[in-house]
Write a protein that holds these residues in place. Structure first.
Motif, PDB file in Angstrom:
ATOM      1  N   ILE A 590      70.066  36.726 -94.827  1.00 44.70           N
ATOM      2  CA  ILE A 590      70.399  35.662 -96.440  1.00 44.70           C
ATOM      3  C   ILE A 590      71.310  34.238 -95.897  1.00 44.70           C
ATOM      4  O   ILE A 590      70.902  33.573 -97.155  1.00 44.70           O
ATOM      5  CB  ILE A 590      70.900  36.271 -97.579  1.00 44.70           C
ATOM      6  N   ALA A 591      72.153  34.764 -95.623  1.00 45.47           N
ATOM      7  CA  ALA A 591      73.588  33.577 -95.328  1.00 45.47           C
ATOM      8  C   ALA A 591      73.287  33.351 -94.574  1.00 45.47           C
ATOM      9  O   ALA A 591      73.671  31.802 -94.982  1.00 45.47           O
ATOM     10  CB  ALA A 591      74.659  34.573 -94.561  1.00 45.47           C
ATOM     11  N   ARG A 592      72.395  33.285 -92.686  1.00 47.73           N
ATOM     12  CA  ARG A 592      71.339  32.382 -92.035  1.00 47.73           C
ATOM     13  C   ARG A 592      71.321  31.644 -92.974  1.00 47.73           C
ATOM     14  O   ARG A 592      70.940  30.305 -92.890  1.00 47.73           O
ATOM     15  CB  ARG A 592      70.979  33.365 -91.165  1.00 47.73           C
ATOM     16  N   PHE A 593      70.285  32.034 -94.177  1.00 47.74           N
ATOM     17  CA  PHE A 593      69.307  30.865 -94.283  1.00 47.74           C
ATOM     18  C   PHE A 593      69.835  30.220 -95.088  1.00 47.74           C
ATOM     19  O   PHE A 593      69.211  28.601 -95.416  1.00 47.74           O
ATOM     20  CB  PHE A 593      68.699  31.924 -95.054  1.00 47.74           C
ATOM     21  N   GLN A 594      71.343  30.249 -96.016  1.00 47.88           N
ATOM     22  CA  GLN A 594      71.507  29.150 -96.758  1.00 47.88           C
ATOM     23  C   GLN A 594      72.550  27.936 -96.044  1.00 47.88           C
ATOM     24  O   GLN A 594      72.294  27.092 -96.241  1.00 47.88           O
ATOM     25  CB  GLN A 594      72.943  30.252 -97.263  1.00 47.88           C
ATOM     26  N   TYR A 595      73.014  28.865 -94.790  1.00 43.57           N
ATOM     27  CA  TYR A 595      74.164  28.458 -94.014  1.00 43.57           C
ATOM     28  C   TYR A 595      72.347  27.083 -93.322  1.00 43.57           C
ATOM     29  O   TYR A 595      72.909  25.558 -93.444  1.00 43.57           O
ATOM     30  CB  TYR A 595      74.291  29.001 -92.531  1.00 43.57           C
ATOM     31  N   GLU A 596      71.501  27.101 -92.866  1.00 43.20           N
ATOM     32  CA  GLU A 596      70.603  26.496 -92.217  1.00 43.20           C
ATOM     33  C   GLU A 596      69.717  25.484 -93.162  1.00 43.20           C
ATOM     34  O   GLU A 596      69.746  24.555 -93.147  1.00 43.20           O
ATOM     35  CB  GLU A 596      69.258  27.044 -91.137  1.00 43.20           C
ATOM     36  N   SER A 597      70.173  25.728 -94.438  1.00 37.09           N
ATOM     37  CA  SER A 597      69.307  25.381 -95.834  1.00 37.09           C
ATOM     38  C   SER A 597      70.996  23.843 -96.099  1.00 37.09           C
ATOM     39  O   SER A 597      71.016  23.442 -97.488  1.00 37.09           O
ATOM     40  CB  SER A 597      69.076  26.050 -97.266  1.00 37.09           C
ATOM     41  N   HIS A 598      72.245  24.036 -95.700  1.00 36.92           N
ATOM     42  CA  HIS A 598      73.348  23.329 -95.914  1.00 36.92           C
ATOM     43  C   HIS A 598      73.883  24.087 -97.165  1.00 36.92           C
ATOM     44  O   HIS A 598      74.868  22.789 -97.090  1.00 36.92           O
ATOM     45  CB  HIS A 598      73.005  21.904 -95.533  1.00 36.92           C
ATOM     46  N   ASP A 599      73.883  25.188 -97.377  1.00 37.32           N
ATOM     47  CA  ASP A 599      74.684  25.807 -98.513  1.00 37.32           C
ATOM     48  C   ASP A 599      76.014  25.988 -97.863  1.00 37.32           C
ATOM     49  O   ASP A 599      75.877  27.454 -97.855  1.00 37.32           O
ATOM     50  CB  ASP A 599      74.329  26.474 -99.372  1.00 37.32           C
TER      51      ASP A 599
END
Length: 651
Positions: A590-599
């Motif tokens: 989930i953290a990776r998804f947020q990171y890739e979404s620039h969050d």
């Protein structure tokens, strides 16, 4: 099979496990000279007649106190699991050595059920042996050599015997040898375990893990009897009848929530209320104790450790308001008994080599379980690790906390704790030979179930024969009969046969029956079969059902498939569900998804949560953990600085 004169169970120092119809040697170990379990044939174990034992001395929970009642325990109300237990006891009484393990949460009545079941043996002059001194594992190793016929071996909280560092596997192997020794039959081994300990001892390791419990897994599998958390409506009718002559049961009927009668009788609601009302000092001490237990410390916790550890659980403003006697007051509050002898902390008396008394405390079982459930997302403060370095003296405790620190990225503390563990003396020597995992997997085909359980196995065989003949209705009926007793794996296999045959509704019903009766992994397999059939929503449904039983890997597998197929939204939803059930990869992904979404802020917060939960080990992940990228090298999550080589070399 008769034990060899050199075996541990016969008093020697060689142990082996022989399996299968062709007497194939699957395990062997050698104990060094002088280790408990060797050369003890002349030492008699301290048994007592069952008729001379008191249930409270065998760790049956005290019941709530009612002035009108003079008996130690309330009237016993038998339930479905008692029927299975009675069958095992009856087979032992008839001359066959037996073992059974009651698996259930704290305060569900496991130990009381064992006590009630063995009363039929008291009339036949059976003895009982409860090994516990100097430690449970050491006592078991030393005494199994002298265990004779018509003896009940009482292994309450069996993780203390089977999970003991260096001694657990020899204990498991010696128990197998004892049960197989016809010259000393009948023997009855009764044990209890919490589900978390059962899973630790019986689950198969991943390809990256060392198989730490092959002997215990072989010993335990197919010998479990599940004890439910709550009473059924049928059970409550029996309780209502018994409550006419027992005021404690009457109070439990009136006050127990969600039909949890045994928990109420053990004083659980009063304990939770006392924990809720604790002041800041007592709450800090209890939080430290709960963290110590859930991260692997043994039950006895030194007062000095609790005092030093608790400091970090208090905010600076609160700490300034506490007087000099805050810790004494916290212990006084926490050890105060409610409803009989139930207390948040129990005082344990131990002595050092100089006979100077030290103060040790044990956390109430239910509070330990409560802490595992409510604090799993938290990482202890720095004072906790400092207290461990200063006041813990058992190598197993220190090693467990070293692993917990490393998993939470507290690398400096992990290094210091490992170094401390290597310097501490071990009370039980390491065994002389490396033990090998069983080539036969986890199934125990010679589990020694009572004679009437052979009927269950025959029913399972008939169910498979019916399925081979495409008579699926007959197969389902036979498998249900077998699964309700001791063959849930057969029921699970028949469920999957129905799925493969194009009978999805029947397959679903049978899979749920199998899960309820002890074989929930079929829900995972059913989910993947629906996934391969292109039924993605149904696959996700069964993956969630499996996760409720602890099988979270299916959710992760489906999430990876959905992301690879370009359905990122469904993948995120599946990962979030997996996170709620505690899958170790979920938060990091989930953290990776947020990171890739620039969050970046959200990614940092989620990654920190993953670290605090102990999900930082790279071996738990199929990709490089995000926190390796997000945190500068050498900066730990708590802000402390570690050297480049503070962690494991393998990291």
């Amino acid at each position: 099979m008769q034990a060899s004169k050199d075996s541990v169970a016969a008093g020697g120092n060689v142990g082996a496990v022989v399996t299968g119809d062709h007497n194939i040697l699957s395990h062997i170990y050698v104990l060094p000279p002088g280790q408990p379990g060797g050369d003890t044939r002349q030492e008699a174990i301290p048994t007592r007649l069952i008729s001379e034992c008191r249930p409270l001395d065998l760790e049956v929970h005290h019941a709530i106190h009612v002035a009108a009642e003079t008996t130690e325990l309330p009237v016993y109300v038998a339930r479905d699991h008692d029927i299975h237990l009675q069958r095992v006891v009856a087979a032992a009484r008839a001359g066959q050595s037996q073992m059974c393990v009651l698996v259930g949460e704290s305060s569900t009545g496991k130990t009381r059920a064992c006590w009630e079941a063995i009363q039929v043996l008291a009339a036949d002059g059976w003895h009982l042996w409860h090994p516990f001194d100097p430690t449970r594992a050491e006592a078991a190793l030393a005494g199994l050599a002298s265990t004779g016929p018509r003896t009940v071996v009482w292994l309450n909280e069996a993780q203390h015997y089977l999970s003991a560092p260096d001694a657990g596997e020899p204990v498991a192997a010696a128990l197998q040898t004892l049960l197989a020794d016809a010259s000393r039959a009948p023997i009855l081994v009764v044990a209890t375990l919490w589900p978390v300990h059962w899973d630790q001892l019986t689950r198969l390791p991943t390809k990256h893990e060392h198989d730490a419990h092959p002997q215990s897994r072989y010993l335990l599998t197919s010998r479990q009897i599940r004890v439910p958390d709550a009473f059924t409506e049928k059970d409550l009718d029996a309780v209502r009848s018994a409550a006419r002559s027992d005021e404690r049961l009457a109070q439990a009927l009136e006050g127990a929530a969600d039909r949890r009668i045994t928990q109420f009788l053990a004083g659980v609601p009063a304990l939770l209320a006392r924990h809720r009302d604790a002041g800041p000092g007592a709450r800090a001490v209890l939080d430290a104790a709960m963290d110590a237990r859930r991260l692997g410390c043994s039950t006895a916790l030194p007062a000095a450790f609790l005092e030093k550890a608790a400091i970090g659980y208090l905010s600076p403003s609160v700490l300034r308001t506490l007087d000099d006697d805050w810790f004494r007051d916290a212990l006084s509050y926490s050890t105060w008994c409610v409803h009989g002898d139930a207390a948040l902390l129990e005082r344990i008396r131990r002595f050092t080599g100089s006979s100077r008394e030290e103060r040790w405390f044990r956390l109430a079982d239910y509070m330990e379980q409560y802490g595992r459930r409510t604090r799993s997302h938290l990482c202890p403060p720095a004072s906790f690790w400092e207290a461990a370095l200063a006041h813990l003296t058992r190598p197993a405790d220190v090693s467990a906390l070293a692993t917990a620190a490393a998993e939470r990225w507290r690398l400096r503390y992990a290094r210091l704790l490992r170094k401390l563990a290597s310097r501490l003396p071990r009370s039980v020597p390491v065994t002389g030979a490396e033990e090998q995992p069983s080539p036969y997997g986890w199934l125990d085909h010679d589990a020694g179930w009572p004679a009437d359980h052979l009927t269950c196995r025959a029913l399972a065989d008939l169910a498979f024969n019916a399925a081979e003949s495409f008579d699926y209705e007959q197969a389902a009926d036979l498998a249900l009969q077998a699964g309700r007793c001791c063959q849930p794996d057969a029921l699970a296999a028949i469920a999957l046969r129905h799925e493969a045959a194009g009978l999805p509704v029947e397959a679903s019903d049978l899979a749920h029956y199998a899960a309820i009766n002890g074989s929930p992994s079929c829900l995972s397999e059913l989910a993947m079969m629906r996934e391969q059939a292109g039924l993605h929503d149904e696959a996700a449904h069964y993956a969630r059902e499996a996760a409720a039983y602890g099988f979270t890997g299916t959710l992760a597998d489906l999430a990876i498939r959905r992301e690879a197929a370009g359905d990122r939204e469904t993948a995120e939803d599946l990962w979030e569900t997996a996170a709620r059930y505690g899958h170790p990869e979920a938060l990091a992904t989930i953290a990776r998804f947020q990171y890739e979404s620039h969050d970046l802020e959200g990614a940092l917060d989620t990654a920190r949560q993953a670290v605090d939960r102990g999900e930082a080990s790279p071996f738990q992940h199929r990709a490089k953990p995000l926190w390796v990228q997000l945190w500068p090298h050498g900066i730990e999550p708590d802000g402390s600085v570690s050297s480049p080589h503070d962690g494991d070399d393998s990291w």
